[in-house]
Design a protein around this motif. Structure first.
Motif, short mmCIF file in Angstrom:
data_model
loop_
_atom_site.label_atom_id
_atom_site.label_comp_id
_atom_site.label_asym_id
_atom_site.label_seq_id
_atom_site.Cartn_x
_atom_site.Cartn_y
_atom_site.Cartn_z
N LYS A 170 7.56 -39.35 40.71
CA LYS A 170 7.50 -38.73 42.03
C LYS A 170 6.05 -38.46 42.41
N PRO A 171 5.65 -38.77 43.66
CA PRO A 171 4.27 -38.49 44.07
C PRO A 171 3.96 -37.00 43.99
N VAL A 172 2.72 -36.67 43.60
CA VAL A 172 2.30 -35.28 43.51
C VAL A 172 0.93 -35.12 44.16
N THR A 173 0.81 -34.10 44.97
CA THR A 173 -0.46 -33.74 45.59
C THR A 173 -0.96 -32.46 44.94
N LEU A 174 -2.23 -32.42 44.58
CA LEU A 174 -2.80 -31.28 43.87
C LEU A 174 -3.67 -30.45 44.81
N LEU A 175 -3.48 -29.13 44.72
CA LEU A 175 -4.31 -28.17 45.46
C LEU A 175 -5.09 -27.36 44.44
N ALA A 176 -6.41 -27.34 44.58
CA ALA A 176 -7.27 -26.67 43.60
C ALA A 176 -8.29 -25.81 44.32
N ARG A 199 -3.16 -37.69 30.43
CA ARG A 199 -2.76 -37.70 29.02
C ARG A 199 -1.25 -37.80 28.86
N VAL A 200 -0.51 -37.49 29.92
CA VAL A 200 0.95 -37.60 29.86
C VAL A 200 1.48 -38.60 30.88
N GLY A 201 0.62 -39.49 31.34
CA GLY A 201 1.08 -40.59 32.16
C GLY A 201 1.17 -40.32 33.65
N ILE A 202 0.69 -39.15 34.11
CA ILE A 202 0.59 -38.91 35.55
C ILE A 202 -0.80 -39.36 35.96
N ASP A 203 -0.90 -40.63 36.32
CA ASP A 203 -2.20 -41.28 36.39
C ASP A 203 -2.99 -40.97 37.66
N ARG A 204 -2.37 -41.04 38.80
CA ARG A 204 -3.12 -40.87 40.04
C ARG A 204 -2.37 -39.94 40.99
N PRO A 205 -2.92 -38.75 41.27
CA PRO A 205 -2.31 -37.92 42.31
C PRO A 205 -2.27 -38.69 43.63
N ALA A 206 -1.23 -38.45 44.42
CA ALA A 206 -1.13 -39.11 45.72
C ALA A 206 -2.25 -38.67 46.64
N ALA A 207 -2.64 -37.40 46.51
CA ALA A 207 -3.73 -36.84 47.31
C ALA A 207 -4.11 -35.51 46.70
N ALA A 208 -5.15 -34.89 47.24
CA ALA A 208 -5.61 -33.61 46.72
C ALA A 208 -6.39 -32.87 47.79
#
Length: 454
Positions: free
Chosen positions: A306-312, A327-336
Motif C-alpha cells: 500500500k502506498p505510504v506518505t511520510l510526514l516529518a 530494511r523491511v522492504g518499504i522501498d520508496r514512500p509515495a510522497a513526503a
C-alpha cells in the motif's frame, strides 16, 4: 590482531558484524543500507573480502548480495538455502581464510531455519568468537516457527542440539555474537540485562543449555507469540535477491496532495513524537514515532504494497525513517512533507487532536472503555479486569469490536497505545491515549487480573 565491530540495527533488534584484521574483513548478516557497512570498513582501512549470511532472514531484507556485488567480495550463503543468485555455498566444516591468520569455520546449527549456519572466527587456529545468527542468542535461542508450522517442534529440538553443539565445541572464552535478540521478534525471548556474552556465560544461563530437551521444547513452544505479518515477504525477497537501495528524498507533497491521498484510502504516516501528534495532526493520519520501532510496527500494520506518505518534522527525521523502512522492504514512500500540521492541513481546516492520560486518571473514570493493545503473552501475565483486548497488529481489522464511547487505550509504555489511538482517531472515535508505564496501573488502584495456567 583481529577486530570485531558491531553494526547495530536497534529499530529491528538486530546486529550485523564487521570482523577482520589489517588486510581483510568479513561482514556477517549486513543490513540492507550497506553504506553504513562500507563506512565502517573505510574507518578501519580494510577491504571487505567476504560477506557471510547465517541464514535466509525472515525479519529484514539483507544487504549481503548488494554488498558483495559492490565490493567484489565472496558471498557465503549456507548450501541448504534455496536462493536465485550465484553465491559460494557453505557446508558444515568449511574453512574460509580472511587473512592475517584469521579464518571462518562453518558450523551447521539448524533450528531457526533448517539451513542455519554459524561461523566461528579463528585467530591462528584459536576460536575467539562465533557469529550465531538466530541460533544461540543471549539467554535464549531464535524462534523455530518462522519457516513452516509443521516443522516447528522439529526445529525447536534442532535448536537445542545446535546450542549444545556450540557449547561442546567452543571454549568458554569465545564471544557469542548473535544477529537477533536485542528486541527482534526473531528471538524466542530476551535477557534485557545483557548485551554481550560468551560461551561460558551461556553454559550457565541459556535456557537451551540448562534445561532438558523436553522441558526446553515445551517451554519454548509455549512462549511463541504472533510474528509480524511482513515476515512473510522477507524470506522470498532475500531468496530472490534484493534490489539495490534508493535513499534519495521522496517527492514532496503539499496539503492538497496529502488530503487527496487520504481520500483515496492511502496511508499518511506522521513520524513525530506521540506527544506532538496528540496535540495536533492531519485528520486521518496515523502516528508511528520515528524514534520507536518504526519499521517493525509500520510494516506489520500497513497492508503490504500500500502506498505510504511520510510526514516529518525535519529532513533528517525523514531520511532516518526512509533508512529504517528500506530494511523491511518499504522501498520508496509515495510522497513526503516536512514541517508541522500547519503546513499539512488544507486552508480553512484545523488540525485534529486528542487527549493523553495516565493510569491514575483512568482509575477515576468509572465505566470507561479500556482497550489493551499489548500482545497475548503480556495480557496473560497481568491485565486490567474488564478491559477489552485487541493486540495492536489486529486492531485495524477489528475496529468494529470496540464499544461505543470514549476509548482509553493502553499498552506497556505508551508507544503502541499512540499508534492504536491514531487508528481509532482516524476512524472518527473519541480516544484517550494512556501514555504511562503499565506498572502505574497497580499503583493507581486499578483492578488487575492474571490468567491462571494449567
Amino acid at each position: 590482531m583481529y577486530f570485531v565491530d558491531t553494526i547495530d540495527v536497534p529499530g529491528l533488534g538486530n546486529r550485523g558484524y564487521l570482523a577482520g584484521g589489517a588486510h581483510g574483513a568479513v561482514v556477517v548478516d549486513p543490513p540492507r543500507d550497506i553504506d553504513r557497512v562500507i563506512g565502517a570498513a573505510a574507518r578501519r582501512g580494510v577491504r571487505i573480502s567476504h560477506v557471510a549470511e547465517t541464514h535466509v532472514h525472515n525479519d529484514y531484507v539483507t544487504g549481503g548480495l548488494e554488498l558483495a556485488r559492490v565490493t567484489g567480495a565472496r558471498y557465503l550463503v549456507p548450501a541448504g538455502a534455496r536462493v536465485a543468485y550465484e553465491r559460494t555455498a557453505v557446508e558444515d566444516g568449511d574453512l574460509t581464510w580472511i587473512g592475517d591468520g584469521l579464518a571462518l569455520r562453518a558450523l551447521a546449527t539448524p533450528g531457526h531455519t533448517p539451513h542455519h549456519m554459524s561461523y566461528v572466527l579463528e585467530d591462528d587456529g584459536r576460536a575467539v568468537a562465533v557469529f550465531t545468527g538466530g541460533s544461540l542468542l543471549i539467554g535464549t535461542v531464535g524462534r523455530p516457527d518462522l519457516v513452516e508450522p509443521r516443522l516447528t517442534e522439529r526445529l525447536a529440538r534442532a535448536q537445542y542440539d545446535s546450542a549444545h553443539r556450540l557449547a561442546a565445541e567452543l571454549p568458554d572464552a569465545a564471544q557469542v555474537l548473535p544477529t537477533h535478540g536485542f528486541g527482534s521478534f526473531c528471538s524466542a525471548g530476551q535477557d534485557d540485562s545483557r548485551t554481550q556474552t560468551t560461551i561460558g556465560r551461556e553454559r550457565t544461563a541459556n535456557e537451551a543449555l540448562v534445561k532438558d530437551v523436553d522441558t526446553f521444547v515445551a517451554d519454548l513452544l509455549a512462549t511463541l507469540d504472533d510474528i509480524p505479518a511482513y515476515y512473510a515477504h522477507m524470506g522470498p525477497a532475500n531468496a530472490g535477491g534484493p534490489a539495490p537501495v534508493d535513499l534519495t528524498p521522496p517527492r514532496r507533497a503539499d496539503a492538497g496532495e496529502i488530503a487527496a491521498r487520504l481520500a483515496a484510502g492511502e496511508w499518511v504516516v506522521d513520524l513525530r513524537s506521540r506527544v506532538a501528534f496528540a496535540e495536533g495532526h492531519v485528520t486521518g493520519a496515523l502516528n508511528f514515532e520515528a524514534e520507536g520501532q518504526l519499521a517493525t510496527y509500520l510494516a506489520w500494520l500497513l497492508p503490504w504494497g500500500k502506498p505510504v506518505t511520510l510526514l516529518a518534522e525535519s529532513a533528517e527525521q525523514l531520511a532516518d525513517a526512509q533508512r529504517e523502512l528500506v530494511r523491511v522492504g518499504i522501498d520508496r514512500p509515495a510522497a513526503a512533507a516536512t514541517g508541522s500540521p500547519a503546513d499539512w492541513v488544507p486552508a480553512g481546516e484545523r488540525p485534529r487532536s486528542f487527549p493523553r492520560g495516565t493510569f491514575a486518571e483512568l482509575a477515576t473514570r468509572d465505566g470507561a472503555v479500556i482497550l489493551d493493545v499489548r500482545r497475548d503473552s503480556e495480557r496473560a501475565a497481568e491485565h486490567i479486569a474488564g478491559s477489552l483486548h485487541i493486540p495492536l497488529h489486529r486492531l485495524r481489522d477489528r475496529l468494529a469490536e470496540v464499544p461505543d464511547g470514549t476509548v482509553w487505550v493502553h499498552c506497556a509504555g505508551g508507544m503502541r497505545a499512540a499508534i492504536a489511538a491514531s487508528l481509532l482517531d482516524a476512524a472518527g472515535r473519541d480516544v484517550v491515549a494512556v501514555d504511562d508505564g503499565f506498572d502505574a496501573a497497580r499503583e493507581a488502584g486499578l483492578p488487575l487480573h492474571r490468567e491462571s495456567r494449567a
